[in-house]
Design an enzyme around this catalytic site. Structure first.
Site, PDB file in Angstrom:
ATOM      1  N   GLY A  78      -4.516  -4.283  -3.847  1.00 26.84           N
ATOM      2  CA  GLY A  78      -5.500  -3.256  -4.161  1.00 26.84           C
ATOM      3  C   GLY A  78      -4.712  -2.017  -4.541  1.00 26.84           C
ATOM      4  O   GLY A  78      -4.084  -1.403  -3.686  1.00 26.84           O
ATOM      5  N   HIS A  79      -4.682  -1.707  -5.829  1.00 24.77           N
ATOM      6  CA  HIS A  79      -3.876  -0.583  -6.311  1.00 24.77           C
ATOM      7  C   HIS A  79      -4.812   0.547  -6.737  1.00 24.77           C
ATOM      8  O   HIS A  79      -5.605   0.390  -7.656  1.00 24.77           O
ATOM      9  CB  HIS A  79      -2.995  -1.031  -7.489  1.00 24.77           C
ATOM     10  CG  HIS A  79      -1.967  -2.048  -7.076  1.00 24.77           C
ATOM     11  ND1 HIS A  79      -1.104  -2.645  -7.967  1.00 24.77           N
ATOM     12  CD2 HIS A  79      -1.654  -2.552  -5.849  1.00 24.77           C
ATOM     13  CE1 HIS A  79      -0.321  -3.483  -7.291  1.00 24.77           C
ATOM     14  NE2 HIS A  79      -0.637  -3.450  -6.024  1.00 24.77           N
ATOM     15  N   ASP A  95       0.813  -1.226   0.000  1.00 28.18           N
ATOM     16  CA  ASP A  95       0.000   0.000   0.000  1.00 28.18           C
ATOM     17  C   ASP A  95       0.840   1.268   0.000  1.00 28.18           C
ATOM     18  O   ASP A  95       0.443   2.294   0.566  1.00 28.18           O
ATOM     19  CB  ASP A  95      -0.978   0.022   1.199  1.00 28.18           C
ATOM     20  CG  ASP A  95      -1.907  -1.174   1.177  1.00 28.18           C
ATOM     21  OD1 ASP A  95      -2.225  -1.662   0.077  1.00 28.18           O
ATOM     22  OD2 ASP A  95      -2.308  -1.632   2.270  1.00 28.18           O
ATOM     23  N   LYS A 112       1.812   2.226  -5.083  1.00 30.10           N
ATOM     24  CA  LYS A 112       2.334   1.678  -6.354  1.00 30.10           C
ATOM     25  C   LYS A 112       1.379   1.969  -7.511  1.00 30.10           C
ATOM     26  O   LYS A 112       1.806   2.265  -8.615  1.00 30.10           O
ATOM     27  CB  LYS A 112       2.537   0.149  -6.221  1.00 30.10           C
ATOM     28  CG  LYS A 112       3.541  -0.246  -5.158  1.00 30.10           C
ATOM     29  CD  LYS A 112       3.631  -1.748  -4.989  1.00 30.10           C
ATOM     30  CE  LYS A 112       2.407  -2.402  -4.404  1.00 30.10           C
ATOM     31  NZ  LYS A 112       2.092  -2.014  -3.021  1.00 30.10           N
ATOM     32  N   GLN A 153       2.069  -6.039  -3.307  1.00 27.90           N
ATOM     33  CA  GLN A 153       2.514  -6.155  -1.913  1.00 27.90           C
ATOM     34  C   GLN A 153       3.776  -5.296  -1.685  1.00 27.90           C
ATOM     35  O   GLN A 153       3.994  -4.349  -2.424  1.00 27.90           O
ATOM     36  CB  GLN A 153       2.775  -7.622  -1.529  1.00 27.90           C
ATOM     37  CG  GLN A 153       1.500  -8.465  -1.405  1.00 27.90           C
ATOM     38  CD  GLN A 153       0.874  -8.869  -2.723  1.00 27.90           C
ATOM     39  OE1 GLN A 153       1.511  -9.466  -3.564  1.00 27.90           O
ATOM     40  NE2 GLN A 153      -0.379  -8.553  -2.913  1.00 27.90           N
TER      41      GLN A 153
END
Ligand code: GDP
Ligand code: IMO
Ligand code: MG
Length: 439
Positions: free
Chosen positions: A40-41, A13, A16, A225
């Site tokens: 989750g991007h 988080d 990215k 990650q």
């Protein structure tokens, strides 16, 4: 031609999604190379917010090809949902045109999700705090050689053989837990149905990326990650189940040594979701304050993120093991109004001081951070676009991190938006190139 790997170097988080979105403006290919829909991007474009889980973040750029590599574990039903969701937001996703899925990618099946949850329950107090998406069990089956790959969906006979092999073991496991066995016919039917939707995206992703490299295309490898969650190098066992760093690119069929640059992404402070060691974690008011100012809630599970000071020891280690060439520092704006700011420069315990991250050293959990204090600033940074315009204390903070980490920080992010970025222009104090993010 360039081939760049973007990798998170904390506990995930780090921003990215935003960085990859910025960099993909000039990319021909964006390749997700590890993890699954535990990621989750977030990408914010104007007033629209996109949260991508499996789709590479280049999907928002018309003309960019998006590849999901062989090291990624893919929940095919979740992928279909994500494609449908993003199409509803007006984004074109055409399988075999701007989205490709590696034939060798392993599938996350319904029993993997169940297994993930059951294992967490059984671990009790020792639970990892996984995202519950079936990531660990899917990688486990890959290593145990009872996994299903995307290519298995292309041939009914092969699929049945693979499902039978998997179920002969899985149903024993479920029986042991007192759970109902998997319904073979239903699973086969569901897999064939989802296969019909996704098969047009099937690709030898490795060959496609290697060809693109020979053709001198711009290739971006999208990490998921963060290095401290890497299965080997992170805070084991409180990690994910994949190789997070550039080494993970090998599973996509591209030699990691051909990656020309590694761009690390770090937040100006630290967050972590799930359980596990977090030496600089803040509790009570200050932790809450950073969580509120940074809107620190998980993009995948919505869980509140644990928040803490920047950890130079951990990030320096992550920079070294990932081979980071330069760094993008995000969320600098979130620290406005907090003074003094603390940065962990060493860990201490039992009369010893560790300036080097004590990877795997027994008793790591008992070490305490040793902090240096830096002056904070009050100004709002979200509209600042040049390094010189930043308050002196913010510049000093960035330079302190840069010196402590031994890599340049040519790009600073001061808000979630595409344009909320500071490119530092001239060479930074340790002299390395500042040509990053395609500028
Ligand atoms: P990722 O998993 O590394 O892509 O990061 P996430 O998307 O899970 O979490 C990063 C969060 O920070 C998202 O909500 C982003 O929109 C947001 N973000 C990214 N860069 C910045 C920044 O510089 N400042 C602020 N305030 N938010 C940012
Ligand atoms: P992005 O790509 C933050 C964490 C989980 C849990 C541990 C294991 O958005 O940075 P898993 O479901 O992978 O078995 O969970 O890893 N985790 C993440 N934390 N960002 C992520 O991805 C994460 N992916 C997994 O919270 O602690
Ligand atoms: Mg995330």
């Amino acid at each position: 031609m360039s081939s760049i790997c973007v990798v998170g170097i904390q506990w995930g988080d780090e921003g990215k999604g935003k960085v990859i979105d910025m960099m993909s403006a000039s990319s021909d290919l964006v390749v997700r190379y590890s993890g699954g829909n535990n990621a989750g991007h977030t990408v914010v474009v104007g007033k629209e917010k996109f949260v991508l889980h499996l789709l590479p973040s280049g999907i928002l750029r018309p003309g960019t090809k998006n590849l999901i590599g062989g090291g990624v574990v893919v929940d095919p039903w979740e992928l279909v949902k994500e494609i449908e969701g993003i199409r509803k937001l007006g984004i074109e996703v055409e399988l075999g045109k701007n989205l490709f899925l590696a034939w060798s990618a392993h599938l996350i099946l319904p029993y993997h999700r169940m297994q993930d949850q059951v294992m967490e329950e059984l671990r009790g107090h020792g639970k990892i705090g996984t995202t519950g998406r079936g990531i660990g069990p899917a990688y486990q089956d890959r290593a145990s050689r009872i996994g299903l790959r995307f290519s298995d969906l292309a041939d009914s006979a092969v699929l049945e053989k693979r499902v039978d092999a998997a179920l002969s073991l899985k149903n024993r496991f479920l029986e042991g837990l007192g759970k109902a066995p998997i319904d073979r016919e239903k699973l086969l039917g569901d897999l064939k149905e989802v296969g019909r939707v996704l098969l047009p995206s099937g690709q030898d992703v490795g060959a496609m990326v290697r060809t693109a490299a020979l053709e001198k295309k711009e290739i971006l490898f999208e990490g998921a990650q963060g290095m401290m969650l890497d299965v080997d190098l992170g805070t084991y066992p409180y990690v994910t189940s994949s190789s997070v760093g550039p080494a993970g690119i090998g599973a996509a069929g591209f030699p990691p040594r051909e990656v020309q640059r590694v761009v690390g992404v770090a937040k100006a402070y630290t967050t972590r979701v799930g359980e596990g060691p977090f030496p600089t974690e803040l509790f009570e008011e200050m932790g809450e304050r950073i969580r509120t100012q940074g809107h620190e809630f998980g993009a995948t599970t919505g869980r509140p993120r644990r928040c803490g000071w920047f950890d130079l020891v951990a990030v320096r280690y992550a920079v070294e093991v990932a081979g980071v060439d330069e760094l993008c520092l995000t969320n600098l704006d979130v620290l406005s109004g907090i003074s003094p700011l603390k940065v962990a420069v060493a860990y201490e315990g039992e009369g010893q001081s560790f300036g080097v991250y004590p990877a795997g050293v027994p008793g790591f959990e008992n070490l305490k951070p040793h902090y240096e204090e830096l002056e904070g600033w009050d100004e709002d940074l979200t509209s600042v676009r040049s390094f010189e315009e930043l308050p002196a204390a913010a510049r000093a903070y960035v330079e302190f991190l840069e010196n402590g980490l031994g890599v340049s920080i040519p790009v600073l992010s001061v808000g979630p938006g595409r344009n909320q970025v500071i490119h530092r222009g001239a060479a930074s104090n340790n002299g390395s190139s500042t040509k990053v993010l395609g500028v």
